[in-house]
Design an enzyme around this catalytic site. Structure first.
Site, PDB file in Angstrom:
ATOM      1  N   GLU A 113      -0.245  -6.001  12.186  1.00  0.00           N
ATOM      2  CA  GLU A 113       0.571  -5.371  11.144  1.00  0.00           C
ATOM      3  C   GLU A 113       1.977  -5.250  11.687  1.00  0.00           C
ATOM      4  O   GLU A 113       2.191  -4.562  12.686  1.00  0.00           O
ATOM      5  CB  GLU A 113      -0.053  -3.990  10.860  1.00  0.00           C
ATOM      6  CG  GLU A 113       0.754  -3.059  10.006  1.00  0.00           C
ATOM      7  CD  GLU A 113       0.512  -1.596  10.437  1.00  0.00           C
ATOM      8  OE1 GLU A 113      -0.477  -1.001  10.022  1.00  0.00           O
ATOM      9  OE2 GLU A 113       1.353  -1.061  11.193  1.00  0.00           O
ATOM     10  N   HIS A 129       4.949   0.219  -0.607  1.00  0.00           N
ATOM     11  CA  HIS A 129       5.777  -0.733   0.122  1.00  0.00           C
ATOM     12  C   HIS A 129       4.809  -1.771   0.676  1.00  0.00           C
ATOM     13  O   HIS A 129       3.594  -1.610   0.545  1.00  0.00           O
ATOM     14  CB  HIS A 129       6.498  -0.013   1.267  1.00  0.00           C
ATOM     15  CG  HIS A 129       5.533   0.590   2.224  1.00  0.00           C
ATOM     16  ND1 HIS A 129       4.962   1.825   2.010  1.00  0.00           N
ATOM     17  CD2 HIS A 129       4.968   0.115   3.351  1.00  0.00           C
ATOM     18  CE1 HIS A 129       4.113   2.085   2.979  1.00  0.00           C
ATOM     19  NE2 HIS A 129       4.094   1.066   3.806  1.00  0.00           N
ATOM     20  N   HIS A 139       3.550  -5.209   3.416  1.00  0.00           N
ATOM     21  CA  HIS A 139       3.540  -5.810   4.743  1.00  0.00           C
ATOM     22  C   HIS A 139       3.001  -7.231   4.672  1.00  0.00           C
ATOM     23  O   HIS A 139       2.269  -7.591   3.758  1.00  0.00           O
ATOM     24  CB  HIS A 139       2.622  -5.017   5.687  1.00  0.00           C
ATOM     25  CG  HIS A 139       3.135  -3.670   6.055  1.00  0.00           C
ATOM     26  ND1 HIS A 139       4.334  -3.477   6.680  1.00  0.00           N
ATOM     27  CD2 HIS A 139       2.602  -2.439   5.903  1.00  0.00           C
ATOM     28  CE1 HIS A 139       4.524  -2.180   6.884  1.00  0.00           C
ATOM     29  NE2 HIS A 139       3.496  -1.528   6.422  1.00  0.00           N
ATOM     30  N   ASP A 199      -4.754 -10.833  -0.969  1.00  0.00           N
ATOM     31  CA  ASP A 199      -3.440 -11.466  -0.809  1.00  0.00           C
ATOM     32  C   ASP A 199      -2.554 -11.243  -2.038  1.00  0.00           C
ATOM     33  O   ASP A 199      -2.979 -11.467  -3.174  1.00  0.00           O
ATOM     34  CB  ASP A 199      -3.627 -12.970  -0.583  1.00  0.00           C
ATOM     35  CG  ASP A 199      -2.317 -13.643  -0.202  1.00  0.00           C
ATOM     36  OD1 ASP A 199      -1.451 -12.970   0.383  1.00  0.00           O
ATOM     37  OD2 ASP A 199      -2.175 -14.841  -0.500  1.00  0.00           O
ATOM     38  N   HIS A 200      -1.313 -10.812  -1.812  1.00  0.00           N
ATOM     39  CA  HIS A 200      -0.353 -10.551  -2.887  1.00  0.00           C
ATOM     40  C   HIS A 200      -0.870  -9.473  -3.839  1.00  0.00           C
ATOM     41  O   HIS A 200      -0.577  -9.510  -5.044  1.00  0.00           O
ATOM     42  CB  HIS A 200      -0.022 -11.835  -3.661  1.00  0.00           C
ATOM     43  CG  HIS A 200       0.945 -12.739  -2.941  1.00  0.00           C
ATOM     44  ND1 HIS A 200       0.555 -13.538  -1.891  1.00  0.00           N
ATOM     45  CD2 HIS A 200       2.281 -12.961  -3.101  1.00  0.00           C
ATOM     46  CE1 HIS A 200       1.610 -14.223  -1.456  1.00  0.00           C
ATOM     47  NE2 HIS A 200       2.657 -13.886  -2.167  1.00  0.00           N
ATOM     48  N   HIS A 259       0.846  -1.193   0.000  1.00  0.00           N
ATOM     49  CA  HIS A 259       0.000   0.000   0.000  1.00  0.00           C
ATOM     50  C   HIS A 259       0.885   1.248   0.000  1.00  0.00           C
ATOM     51  O   HIS A 259       2.090   1.187   0.217  1.00  0.00           O
ATOM     52  CB  HIS A 259      -0.972   0.006   1.182  1.00  0.00           C
ATOM     53  CG  HIS A 259      -0.348   0.177   2.526  1.00  0.00           C
ATOM     54  ND1 HIS A 259      -1.066   0.488   3.639  1.00  0.00           N
ATOM     55  CD2 HIS A 259       0.935   0.055   2.941  1.00  0.00           C
ATOM     56  CE1 HIS A 259      -0.263   0.554   4.684  1.00  0.00           C
ATOM     57  NE2 HIS A 259       0.942   0.314   4.296  1.00  0.00           N
ATOM     58  N   CYS A 266       5.567   5.817   5.069  1.00  0.00           N
ATOM     59  CA  CYS A 266       4.431   5.158   4.428  1.00  0.00           C
ATOM     60  C   CYS A 266       3.918   5.938   3.223  1.00  0.00           C
ATOM     61  O   CYS A 266       3.056   5.467   2.497  1.00  0.00           O
ATOM     62  CB  CYS A 266       3.291   4.957   5.434  1.00  0.00           C
ATOM     63  SG  CYS A 266       3.723   3.756   6.684  1.00  0.00           S
TER      64      CYS A 266
END
Lengths: 139, 139, 139, 139, 139, 139
Positions: free
Chosen positions: E128, E38, E40, E78-79, E13, E32
Site C-alpha cells: 500500500e 480517497h 490508493h 479493481d477501480h 476507501h 484516512c
C-alpha cells in the site's frame, strides 16, 4: 539521439558556513549541519548526444564512457568525505548543486581529452536520496 | 502538456559485424558478441504532446495509444530474436540505438495512419537493463 | 542474521518440448515458444546466513561472495543463449524455475569449495522481468 | 540548473461526462467510470530552475519549497475525493491531465506570493500508477 | 520452490467506525477518515509453492494463475469504492489488513476450485503506497 | 499477519580496526577504509506481527509505530557520523550487520516500553545502497 548512462557512488558531507553562527547554520541547514557530517548514496546519469555511427550502431563506445567516469570522476569522490578529502570543496559548500557543477567540470575536461572529435557531453543528472534530482545542461 | 506511457517487451540480440574479425568483434562488443545471442527486457516510454481536450480532459485516448503500440510495435519485436526474426535488422546491427530508431519509424507510420489530426508523437525513450536509457526526440 | 546480495545477468532462452506438437508447444508456452528464442534480464539475490564475526563485524567477506558469483556462476550464464550454450539445459527446459535450481547447484558446490567452514548459503531469489520472483530455500 | 523535488499524495476520482449516456461513458472511460469512484497514489515532482546561490550553495531553500507544497497544494487534494471535495473539479473532469493543470495553477500562485524574486517554477511532473507520466512545462 | 507473481489494482476507501464520534474517528484514522474517501494503488503478490513439474519445468501454469487473479479477485475490487461497492466491507473497516484477509479468502476458494490437486497457495503480500507492506501466510 | 513499514535515514561511517595495520585495513575493507569516512542512505523496514484488531481493523496503530521509530531510533543515527557521534560504535565496527543489531536493540527496548501488551516486533530489514539487504529476525 541521447544516451544516458547510470553510475553510483557514496560520499559524506557537512553543510556549514563559517560566516554564520552555530544557530544560524542549524536554522539554515537543519540536520545537514550536524557535527562530524553524514553521508549519502548518489546516482549520477551522464548523457551523451550525437549521431549513431552507421557501422557500429552506437553513439559512443560504452567502454570509453565508463573509463571517463571510472578514472576521471569516481576516484575523486567515491567513498570520500567531501569537506575533508575533495580539494574543490575547500572553500565551497558541498551541496548537491555544487557537487553537480564540480562533476560537470570534471566530465567536460575528460571529454575534451578523450573524445575530442566524438559525441558531446549533453547533460548530467544527480539524484540525492531519491527525493531530490538535479539536472545540469552542458550544452 | 505531454503524456508518457510505459510498455515492456523482451527480445534477444547478438552484436556482430561481418566486416570485422572474431577478435575485433569481441574487442568492440565484449560479451554482447557471444555466439547464439543473449536477451534483454526493454522498457519503452512513448510520449505524446498536444492540447487537453476540453470535453474529455485527455490529451489522447489511452485505448488508441495502446492499440498503436500493441498492434503496430510489440508484435514485431516482443519475444523475438532481433537478428533472425526482425527484417529491419537483416543488415543493421541490433544495438539499442538502432532499435530506438526502428521503433520510432514504426510509431511515426502508425501515428500518421491512426491519429492523422490528433496529438503528435513527441519522443520515445528506451531503457535497456536499468543502466542505459536512450532518448529520441520525434519533433 | 542474513545478508542478501544482488547480482544481474542477461540470457536468452526458448521454451519448447520435443515431445509436443508445434500447436501444443504454442498453447503451453505462448510467446516463450517463438522460434529463435528471446531474452531477459535476471536479478539474482544470494542470501548468506551466519553469525556476525566479532572482529570484522561482518557475516561474510563481500569479496569472497562476489568472487563465488562472478567466477563460478555468471560466466556460465551471462550473455548466453541457455538452450545452445549452457550444458545443463541440453535436456532440461530453461524455465526460470529450472534456472534457479541450476544456479542453486552451482552455488552449493562453490560454497563447499570456497567457504567450507564459513557462513552457509541460505536461499536464492531469482527475479524475471519484474513480474515473477522465484525463491529457493537452500537450508 | 534545475532541482526537482518529489512529493506523494493519494486521492480518488470518477471519470464521467453528464453530456454522454451511461454506455458512452463506459466506452470512453472504461473502469474509470465505475460508480462511486476509485483511487490512486500520485507522485508529484516540482522542478525549480535558477542560479546557485554563491553563499548557501543552493538553488532554493528546501524548507520554503516544502512549505509551498505542504501548505498550498497537498491540503487541497491529499486523501480527498476529487469529484466531491475539490471545488476546481466541480465542472471539470478530474483526469490526470486536468489535475496537473490545477496543481500547476496552485503552484504558480504560491510561487508569486512566497518567492517573488526567487527561483522560478520550471515544470511539474505527475505520475499516475507507474504507467502514465504527465509533464507540464511552466516556462 | 516458491513463485511470487505481481498484480496491480486501485481502489478507494474511507476508514470510519460508527461506534466512535467524529473527533474520535479523526484522532484514530487521521486523513484516512476524510469524508467521501480517497484512493490508493495496491500491489498484490501471490505466492505459489510446490514441486517443479519435470516435463514443463514449471511450478504452476502462469495462465491458470492469471485467470484465478483476473477472474476471481480483480473484478471484485479493481477501480471500486470498497465501502460502497464491495459487500465484504459492509460491516468491516476496509483497512489494508482486512483487505489482505478478504483477498486471501477469495484466493483460497479459487485455488480449491481451479487447482484442487495442484500447487498450493503459499502466501500473499499486499503493498500500500510504497510505505506499508502486509504479509499473510496461507500455510 | 505481518506489517512492514519503511523508514529512511542517512549516516556516515569508516570501517577500521585498530588491531590491524594500514595495509591490512585497506585489504580487508577496501574503499570503506578511506580516511575521514563516507556515507550511505539506509532503508529500514520494521516488521510487526500480531492479530488484526476486530474493531479498528489494524495490527498496530501507525502513529505509535512511527513515534517509536522517529523518537527512539532515528534521532540517534540520522544525519550522524556513526564512528564519532553514536556511542554504541565507540568499540564496535559500524558495519551494516552491527548497525542492524544496534537498531534491533533500540527497537526491542522501545516496544517493551510503549507496546508492552501489543503486537510484537517480528523482524527488521536494513537495505544498504540497493545491493545489500540484511534481515534480522527478532522472534
Amino acid at each position: 539521439m541521447r544516451l544516458s548512462r547510470r553510475y553510483q557512488f557514496c560520499a559524506s558531507h557537512r553543510l556549514h558556513l563559517d560566516s554564520l553562527s552555530g544557530d544560524e547554520n542549524r536554522e539554515l541547514f537543519g540536520k545537514c549541519n550536524n557535527p562530524y557530517g553524514h553521508g549519502h548514496d548518489y546516482i549520477l546519469h551522464v548523457s551523451v548526444a550525437g549521431e549513431v555511427d552507421p557501422e557500429t550502431g552506437r553513439i559512443v563506445d560504452r567502454d570509453v564512457l565508463d573509463r571517463i567516469v571510472r578514472e576521471d570522476v569516481l576516484p575523486r569522490i567515491d567513498h570520500k568525505d567531501m569537506n575533508a578529502a575533495v580539494p574543490e570543496f575547500r572553500d565551497l559548500n558541498p551541496t548537491t548543486e555544487n557537487l553537480a557543477k564540480v562533476i560537470g567540470d570534471w566530465l567536460c575536461a575528460a571529454f575534451r581529452n578523450r573524445l575530442p572529435a566524438g559525441p558531446r557531453l549533453s547533460a548530467i543528472r544527480l539524484e540525492e536520496t531519491g527525493r531530490n534530482t538535479f539536472d545540469l545542461s552542458m550544452e
